[in-house]
Design a protein around this motif. Sequence first.
Motif, PDB file in Angstrom:
ATOM      1  N   HIS A 138       0.855  -1.192   0.000  1.00 60.97           N
ATOM      2  CA  HIS A 138       0.000   0.000   0.000  1.00 60.97           C
ATOM      3  C   HIS A 138       0.889   1.240   0.000  1.00 60.97           C
ATOM      4  CE1 HIS A 138       0.608   0.798   4.304  1.00 60.97           C
ATOM      5  NE2 HIS A 138       0.503  -0.502   4.474  1.00 60.97           N
ATOM      6  N   LEU A 145      -7.782  13.789  -1.905  1.00 54.47           N
ATOM      7  CA  LEU A 145      -8.956  13.389  -1.109  1.00 54.47           C
ATOM      8  C   LEU A 145      -8.671  12.118  -0.316  1.00 54.47           C
ATOM      9  CD1 LEU A 145     -12.203  13.886  -3.212  1.00 54.47           C
ATOM     10  CD2 LEU A 145     -11.657  14.866  -0.984  1.00 54.47           C
ATOM     11  N   TYR A 146      -7.863  11.243  -0.891  1.00 56.86           N
ATOM     12  CA  TYR A 146      -7.472  10.017  -0.187  1.00 56.86           C
ATOM     13  C   TYR A 146      -6.129  10.214   0.525  1.00 56.86           C
ATOM     14  CZ  TYR A 146     -10.805   8.213  -3.628  1.00 56.86           C
ATOM     15  OH  TYR A 146     -11.906   8.014  -4.410  1.00 56.86           O
ATOM     16  N   PRO A 149      -6.359  12.046   4.290  1.00 58.32           N
ATOM     17  CA  PRO A 149      -6.699  11.120   5.390  1.00 58.32           C
ATOM     18  C   PRO A 149      -5.604  10.099   5.668  1.00 58.32           C
ATOM     19  CG  PRO A 149      -8.531  11.288   3.852  1.00 58.32           C
ATOM     20  CD  PRO A 149      -7.398  12.048   3.247  1.00 58.32           C
ATOM     21  N   LEU A 150      -4.923   9.622   4.606  1.00 56.26           N
ATOM     22  CA  LEU A 150      -3.850   8.642   4.822  1.00 56.26           C
ATOM     23  C   LEU A 150      -2.707   9.258   5.619  1.00 56.26           C
ATOM     24  CD1 LEU A 150      -3.643   6.817   1.359  1.00 56.26           C
ATOM     25  CD2 LEU A 150      -4.351   5.820   3.526  1.00 56.26           C
ATOM     26  N   MET A 152      -3.003  11.708   7.740  1.00 57.09           N
ATOM     27  CA  MET A 152      -3.478  11.894   9.127  1.00 57.09           C
ATOM     28  C   MET A 152      -3.469  10.578   9.898  1.00 57.09           C
ATOM     29  SD  MET A 152      -6.544  14.625   8.464  1.00 57.09           S
ATOM     30  CE  MET A 152      -7.176  14.619  10.128  1.00 57.09           C
ATOM     31  N   MET A 153      -3.960   9.513   9.240  1.00 56.57           N
ATOM     32  CA  MET A 153      -3.975   8.207   9.901  1.00 56.57           C
ATOM     33  C   MET A 153      -2.555   7.706  10.153  1.00 56.57           C
ATOM     34  SD  MET A 153      -7.044   7.131  10.556  1.00 56.57           S
ATOM     35  CE  MET A 153      -7.019   5.354  10.680  1.00 56.57           C
ATOM     36  N   LEU A 156      -0.952   8.230  13.468  1.00 55.32           N
ATOM     37  CA  LEU A 156      -1.359   7.283  14.512  1.00 55.32           C
ATOM     38  C   LEU A 156      -0.716   5.906  14.293  1.00 55.32           C
ATOM     39  CD1 LEU A 156      -3.367   7.027  16.939  1.00 55.32           C
ATOM     40  CD2 LEU A 156      -5.018   6.136  15.300  1.00 55.32           C
ATOM     41  N   LEU A 160       1.659   3.400  16.609  1.00 60.90           N
ATOM     42  CA  LEU A 160       1.135   2.120  17.107  1.00 60.90           C
ATOM     43  C   LEU A 160       1.938   0.917  16.603  1.00 60.90           C
ATOM     44  CD1 LEU A 160      -2.731   2.621  16.823  1.00 60.90           C
ATOM     45  CD2 LEU A 160      -1.376   2.582  18.903  1.00 60.90           C
ATOM     46  N   LEU A 165       1.581   5.092   6.253  1.00 60.73           N
ATOM     47  CA  LEU A 165       0.562   5.020   5.197  1.00 60.73           C
ATOM     48  C   LEU A 165       0.856   6.035   4.097  1.00 60.73           C
ATOM     49  CD1 LEU A 165      -2.654   4.768   7.414  1.00 60.73           C
ATOM     50  CD2 LEU A 165      -1.322   2.918   6.428  1.00 60.73           C
ATOM     51  N   TYR A 187      -6.605  -1.654  -5.134  1.00 66.28           N
ATOM     52  CA  TYR A 187      -7.706  -0.888  -4.524  1.00 66.28           C
ATOM     53  C   TYR A 187      -7.354   0.594  -4.621  1.00 66.28           C
ATOM     54  CZ  TYR A 187     -11.101   1.102  -1.374  1.00 66.28           C
ATOM     55  OH  TYR A 187     -12.102   1.885  -0.868  1.00 66.28           O
ATOM     56  N   LEU A 188      -8.217   1.345  -5.307  1.00 59.70           N
ATOM     57  CA  LEU A 188      -7.944   2.754  -5.635  1.00 59.70           C
ATOM     58  C   LEU A 188      -6.525   2.822  -6.212  1.00 59.70           C
ATOM     59  CD1 LEU A 188      -9.653   4.382  -2.495  1.00 59.70           C
ATOM     60  CD2 LEU A 188     -10.555   4.321  -4.820  1.00 59.70           C
ATOM     61  N   ASP A 189      -5.768   3.878  -5.889  1.00 54.66           N
ATOM     62  CA  ASP A 189      -4.345   3.851  -6.272  1.00 54.66           C
ATOM     63  C   ASP A 189      -3.502   3.718  -5.006  1.00 54.66           C
ATOM     64  OD1 ASP A 189      -4.886   6.369  -5.300  1.00 54.66           O
ATOM     65  OD2 ASP A 189      -3.584   7.416  -6.706  1.00 54.66           O
ATOM     66  N   ILE A 190      -4.079   2.993  -4.017  1.00 54.50           N
ATOM     67  CA  ILE A 190      -3.425   2.832  -2.711  1.00 54.50           C
ATOM     68  C   ILE A 190      -2.783   1.446  -2.586  1.00 54.50           C
ATOM     69  CG2 ILE A 190      -3.819   2.797  -0.201  1.00 54.50           C
ATOM     70  CD1 ILE A 190      -6.141   4.776  -0.738  1.00 54.50           C
TER      71      ILE A 190
ATOM     72  N   PHE B  30      -8.169  -0.662   4.067  1.00 56.35           N
ATOM     73  CA  PHE B  30      -8.316   0.564   3.279  1.00 56.35           C
ATOM     74  C   PHE B  30      -9.737   0.727   2.758  1.00 56.35           C
ATOM     75  CE2 PHE B  30      -3.825  -0.357   3.248  1.00 56.35           C
ATOM     76  CZ  PHE B  30      -3.324   0.858   3.664  1.00 56.35           C
ATOM     77  N   ILE B  34     -10.763   4.480   4.113  1.00 56.22           N
ATOM     78  CA  ILE B  34     -10.880   5.618   3.191  1.00 56.22           C
ATOM     79  C   ILE B  34     -12.294   6.222   3.205  1.00 56.22           C
ATOM     80  CG2 ILE B  34     -10.782   6.274   0.740  1.00 56.22           C
ATOM     81  CD1 ILE B  34      -8.035   6.114   2.069  1.00 56.22           C
ATOM     82  N   SER B  37     -13.028   7.875   6.645  1.00 52.45           N
ATOM     83  CA  SER B  37     -12.290   9.104   6.949  1.00 52.45           C
ATOM     84  C   SER B  37     -12.895  10.294   6.203  1.00 52.45           C
ATOM     85  CB  SER B  37     -10.809   8.945   6.601  1.00 52.45           C
ATOM     86  OG  SER B  37     -10.670   8.715   5.223  1.00 52.45           O
ATOM     87  N   LEU B  38     -13.557  10.015   5.072  1.00 55.25           N
ATOM     88  CA  LEU B  38     -14.213  11.104   4.331  1.00 55.25           C
ATOM     89  C   LEU B  38     -15.620  11.376   4.867  1.00 55.25           C
ATOM     90  CD1 LEU B  38     -13.150  10.077   0.708  1.00 55.25           C
ATOM     91  CD2 LEU B  38     -12.241  11.956   2.077  1.00 55.25           C
ATOM     92  N   ASN B  80     -12.900   3.775  -7.411  1.00 51.49           N
ATOM     93  CA  ASN B  80     -12.146   2.516  -7.443  1.00 51.49           C
ATOM     94  C   ASN B  80     -12.352   1.790  -8.766  1.00 51.49           C
ATOM     95  OD1 ASN B  80     -10.520   0.378  -6.214  1.00 51.49           O
ATOM     96  ND2 ASN B  80     -12.423  -0.797  -6.256  1.00 51.49           N
ATOM     97  N   LEU B  83     -10.171   3.387 -11.327  1.00 45.23           N
ATOM     98  CA  LEU B  83      -8.728   3.190 -11.115  1.00 45.23           C
ATOM     99  C   LEU B  83      -8.281   1.742 -11.296  1.00 45.23           C
ATOM    100  CD1 LEU B  83      -8.210   5.525  -8.032  1.00 45.23           C
ATOM    101  CD2 LEU B  83      -7.005   5.729 -10.199  1.00 45.23           C
ATOM    102  N   THR B  84      -9.174   0.805 -11.000  1.00 47.45           N
ATOM    103  CA  THR B  84      -8.764  -0.608 -11.052  1.00 47.45           C
ATOM    104  C   THR B  84      -9.485  -1.397 -12.141  1.00 47.45           C
ATOM    105  OG1 THR B  84     -10.447  -1.345  -9.490  1.00 47.45           O
ATOM    106  CG2 THR B  84      -8.378  -0.607  -8.554  1.00 47.45           C
TER     107      THR B  84
END
Lengths: 203, 88
Positions: A138, A145-146, A149-150, A152-153, A156, A160, A165, A187-190, B30, B34, B37-38, B80, B83-84
Motif C-alpha cells: 500500500h 482526497l485520499y 486522510p492517509l 493523518m492516519m 497514529l 502504534l 501510510l 484498490y484505488l491507487d493505494i 483501506f 478511506i 475518513s471522508l 475505485n 482506477l482498477t
Amino acid sequence: MSVKEKYNRIARFYEYLKTGDSRRWKQAQSDFFKTLKGNVLYVGMGPGPELENFPPGLNITAIDLSFNMLEKGKSRAEAYSGNLNRLVMDVQNLGFQAKQFDSIVAVCVFCTVVNPVAGFKELRRVLKPGGQLFLFEHVLSKNPLYGIPLRMMSLLTTRLSGTHLDRNTVANVEKAGWKVLEDNNIYLDIVKAIRCEANVPSD
Amino acid sequence: MLVLMLVGGLIGMVLQFIITMILMPFFGAFEVMIPLSLIGMPAGMMGAMCQPVFGVTYFDVLIIGELYGLLIAYLVYRSNLSLTGTPS
C-alpha cells in the motif's frame, strides 16, 4: 520502541486485523504470484496469510524482523506444499550471499521498513540476474482526497505499529536501482501490485 | 458555532476510528478506512453546526449524515472502478 518490539507485541491480534485484507486480496495475489519460480525470498512473512496464494513446489526462504510473527505462521509454513525455511532477519541487512534468489516477494512490508531504499538495495544484491521482485504494497494516493486522510492516519499508525501510510514505494524502489515492469492498482491507487527487475546488476 | 464544529468533527473522528477497527477484519483496512475518513469528520462537523443554527432535529441530522455517507461510499466505489477496472 523499535519496529521489531512493536511487531512482537501486536503479533497476537495482527492476523485478526488482516483477515479482511487476506480475503479481499486473495484472487489478485494468486494472479500476481503465479509466475514466482525457483528459489524465492519471502520478505516479512509474518503469519504468512499469503502463502496459500503462492504456487506449489517453490523453495522458499521466509524472513521476518519479529520472531513472534514468524511463530504465528508456523502451521501455514508446515502446510505449504514445497520447501519453506523461516529466519529472523532484517531486510536492510540480509545475511545471504549475493545473487542467491530467483524471485523475491514482499506483501505490505515496505510501509514498515525504517529505510526502504536501503532494503530495496539489499534485495537487489541477493537477486540473481534476470530475477524479479514482486511487491504487493500500500502506498500514498496521488488523489489528495485520499492522500490527506492517509497522512493523518499515518500519524497514529506510525506510533502504534511503525506502519507508514504515506510512503511512495514506487519511487523508493526506483531510487534503489530497480526498473518497474508492472504497476497495477488493486484498490484505488493505494494498494498496488508492483513487479520489478534490477535496472543494473548489483555489485 | 466554531466550537460546536470542532467538537462535532472530533466526535466524528473518534467514531470513525472505532468503527474502522470494528469493520476492518470483515471488509479490509483501506476499504473501510478511506470512506469512513471522508465521512466521519465532515459529517460530525456539519451535524454539530446545523443542529443549533437551523433548528434541525437529531433525527434530521442522522438522516442527512446517512445520505452523505451513502453518497461518499458510492463516489469511492466509482473512483475505485475507474482506477482498477473492477468493483471494490
